[in-house]
Design a protein around this motif. Structure first.
Motif, short mmCIF file in Angstrom:
data_model
loop_
_atom_site.label_atom_id
_atom_site.label_comp_id
_atom_site.label_asym_id
_atom_site.label_seq_id
_atom_site.Cartn_x
_atom_site.Cartn_y
_atom_site.Cartn_z
N GLY A 192 0.81 -1.21 0.00
CA GLY A 192 0.00 0.00 0.00
C GLY A 192 0.84 1.26 0.00
O GLY A 192 0.52 2.24 -0.68
N GLU A 193 1.94 1.25 0.75
CA GLU A 193 2.82 2.42 0.78
C GLU A 193 3.42 2.68 -0.59
O GLU A 193 3.48 3.82 -1.05
CB GLU A 193 3.92 2.24 1.82
N ILE A 194 3.83 1.62 -1.28
CA ILE A 194 4.39 1.77 -2.63
C ILE A 194 3.34 2.32 -3.57
O ILE A 194 3.60 3.25 -4.34
CB ILE A 194 4.94 0.41 -3.13
N SER A 195 2.14 1.75 -3.53
CA SER A 195 1.10 2.21 -4.45
C SER A 195 0.71 3.66 -4.16
O SER A 195 0.44 4.43 -5.09
CB SER A 195 -0.12 1.30 -4.40
N LEU A 196 0.72 4.07 -2.90
CA LEU A 196 0.39 5.46 -2.56
C LEU A 196 1.50 6.43 -2.97
O LEU A 196 1.22 7.52 -3.46
CB LEU A 196 0.08 5.57 -1.07
N LEU A 197 2.75 6.03 -2.78
CA LEU A 197 3.87 6.87 -3.25
C LEU A 197 3.84 7.00 -4.76
O LEU A 197 4.08 8.09 -5.31
CB LEU A 197 5.21 6.28 -2.80
N LEU A 198 3.55 5.92 -5.43
CA LEU A 198 3.46 5.93 -6.89
C LEU A 198 2.31 6.83 -7.34
O LEU A 198 2.46 7.61 -8.30
CB LEU A 198 3.28 4.50 -7.40
N LEU A 199 1.19 6.75 -6.66
CA LEU A 199 0.06 7.62 -6.97
C LEU A 199 0.43 9.09 -6.78
O LEU A 199 0.11 9.93 -7.62
CB LEU A 199 -1.14 7.26 -6.09
N LEU A 200 1.13 9.40 -5.70
CA LEU A 200 1.57 10.76 -5.43
C LEU A 200 2.44 11.28 -6.57
O LEU A 200 2.21 12.38 -7.10
CB LEU A 200 2.35 10.81 -4.11
N GLU A 251 12.99 7.45 -5.69
CA GLU A 251 14.06 6.55 -5.25
C GLU A 251 13.58 5.68 -4.09
O GLU A 251 13.80 4.46 -4.08
CB GLU A 251 15.27 7.37 -4.81
N GLU A 252 12.89 6.28 -3.14
CA GLU A 252 12.35 5.54 -1.99
C GLU A 252 11.35 4.48 -2.44
O GLU A 252 11.39 3.33 -1.98
CB GLU A 252 11.66 6.53 -1.04
N MET A 253 10.48 4.85 -3.36
CA MET A 253 9.47 3.92 -3.87
C MET A 253 10.13 2.74 -4.58
O MET A 253 9.75 1.60 -4.39
CB MET A 253 8.52 4.67 -4.81
N LEU A 254 11.14 3.01 -5.38
CA LEU A 254 11.83 1.93 -6.10
C LEU A 254 12.57 1.00 -5.14
O LEU A 254 12.61 -0.21 -5.35
CB LEU A 254 12.80 2.51 -7.13
N GLN A 255 13.17 1.56 -4.09
CA GLN A 255 13.85 0.72 -3.10
C GLN A 255 12.87 -0.21 -2.40
O GLN A 255 13.15 -1.39 -2.21
CB GLN A 255 14.56 1.59 -2.06
N LYS A 256 11.72 0.31 -2.04
CA LYS A 256 10.70 -0.52 -1.38
C LYS A 256 10.15 -1.55 -2.35
O LYS A 256 9.88 -2.69 -1.98
CB LYS A 256 9.58 0.36 -0.84
N LEU A 257 10.01 -1.17 -3.60
CA LEU A 257 9.50 -2.08 -4.62
C LEU A 257 10.45 -3.24 -4.86
O LEU A 257 10.02 -4.38 -5.04
CB LEU A 257 9.24 -1.31 -5.92
N ARG A 258 11.74 -2.98 -4.83
CA ARG A 258 12.73 -4.05 -5.01
C ARG A 258 12.66 -5.09 -3.89
O ARG A 258 12.99 -6.25 -4.11
CB ARG A 258 14.14 -3.46 -5.07
N LYS A 259 12.23 -4.66 -2.71
CA LYS A 259 12.15 -5.57 -1.57
C LYS A 259 10.91 -6.45 -1.61
O LYS A 259 10.87 -7.47 -0.93
CB LYS A 259 12.18 -4.78 -0.27
N LEU A 260 9.91 -6.06 -2.40
CA LEU A 260 8.71 -6.89 -2.54
C LEU A 260 9.02 -8.16 -3.31
O LEU A 260 9.99 -8.21 -4.07
CB LEU A 260 7.62 -6.12 -3.28
N HIS A 261 8.19 -9.14 -3.16
CA HIS A 261 8.33 -10.38 -3.90
C HIS A 261 8.26 -10.09 -5.39
O HIS A 261 7.49 -9.24 -5.84
CB HIS A 261 7.24 -11.37 -3.49
N GLU A 262 9.06 -10.81 -6.18
CA GLU A 262 9.16 -10.56 -7.61
C GLU A 262 7.82 -10.69 -8.35
O GLU A 262 7.59 -10.03 -9.35
CB GLU A 262 10.17 -11.51 -8.24
N ASP A 263 6.93 -11.53 -7.85
CA ASP A 263 5.63 -11.68 -8.49
C ASP A 263 4.82 -10.39 -8.44
O ASP A 263 4.00 -10.13 -9.33
CB ASP A 263 4.83 -12.80 -7.83
#
Length: 183
Positions: free
Chosen positions: A97-105, A136-148
């Motif tokens: 949710g944090e990634i999707s909200l940062l991306l939306l922002l 940059e923060e969003m991409l770092q968090k995204l890399r930590k998510l499961h690849e699927d």
């Protein structure tokens, strides 16, 4: 956080249930973050998670689609949005949710405030740096998510990154090493 000594831990576990409950409530009074985490876990649960996301998304959309006289005014508003997003993730452990909200922002600012981000000036430099750091923060968090889960975000991220680099945030994004294309 330091761990309890073994003998103290055993002594606490040996306490009567009523005494343990009283101590627990005393400790919780001084910990508002822990109170919110427990409220979410025990009272709200995963059913309320989507509602929390929608509420924050509405706040992001309202703020990013507003009218601002200059970049500093927009930056102040965006900076006020970030703590609730981080707090949401801290309380719910909702990294997705944090990634999707940062991306939306990022998307909303780059679309609705495009005119303000057309040229890099002294006024837009701080705003550009802010946007580049959030990317940059969003991409770092995204890399930590499961690849699927990367598949769910890849189209939107790859749509947003070129816009970021084409805006006044491009200079800061290049300095921070934010890619133009993700995966």
């Amino acid at each position: 956080m330091p761990t309890l000594e073994k003998d103290l831990r055993q002594a606490i576990l040996a306490l009567p249930a009523t005494r343990k409950d009283k101590l627990l409530l005393q400790l919780l009074n001084a910990q508002p973050v822990l109170q919110d985490q427990l409220r979410f876990e025990l009272l709200e649960g995963p059913e309320e998670l989507e509602l929390r996301r929608e509420t924050l998304a509405a706040q992001v959309q309202t703020a990013t689609q507003g009218f601002y006289y200059n970049a500093n005014e927009l930056l102040i508003c965006l900076r006020a949005l970030c703590p609730p997003l981080s707090y949401h993730a801290k309380i719910t452990n909702d990294v997705y949710g944090e990634i999707s909200l940062l991306l939306l922002l990022l998307q909303e600012v780059l679309v609705h405030q495009k005119e303000m981000l057309q040229t890099l000036t002294g006024g837009t430099e701080a705003l550009g740096l802010f946007l580049a750091k959030r990317a940059e923060e969003m991409l770092q968090k995204l890399r930590k998510l499961h690849e699927d889960l990367h598949v769910e975000f890849s189209d939107v991220v790859n749509e947003m990154l070129p816009r970021l680099h084409a805006s006044a945030a491009g200079y800061a994004a290049r300095k921070l090493g934010v890619p133009v294309q993700w995966e």
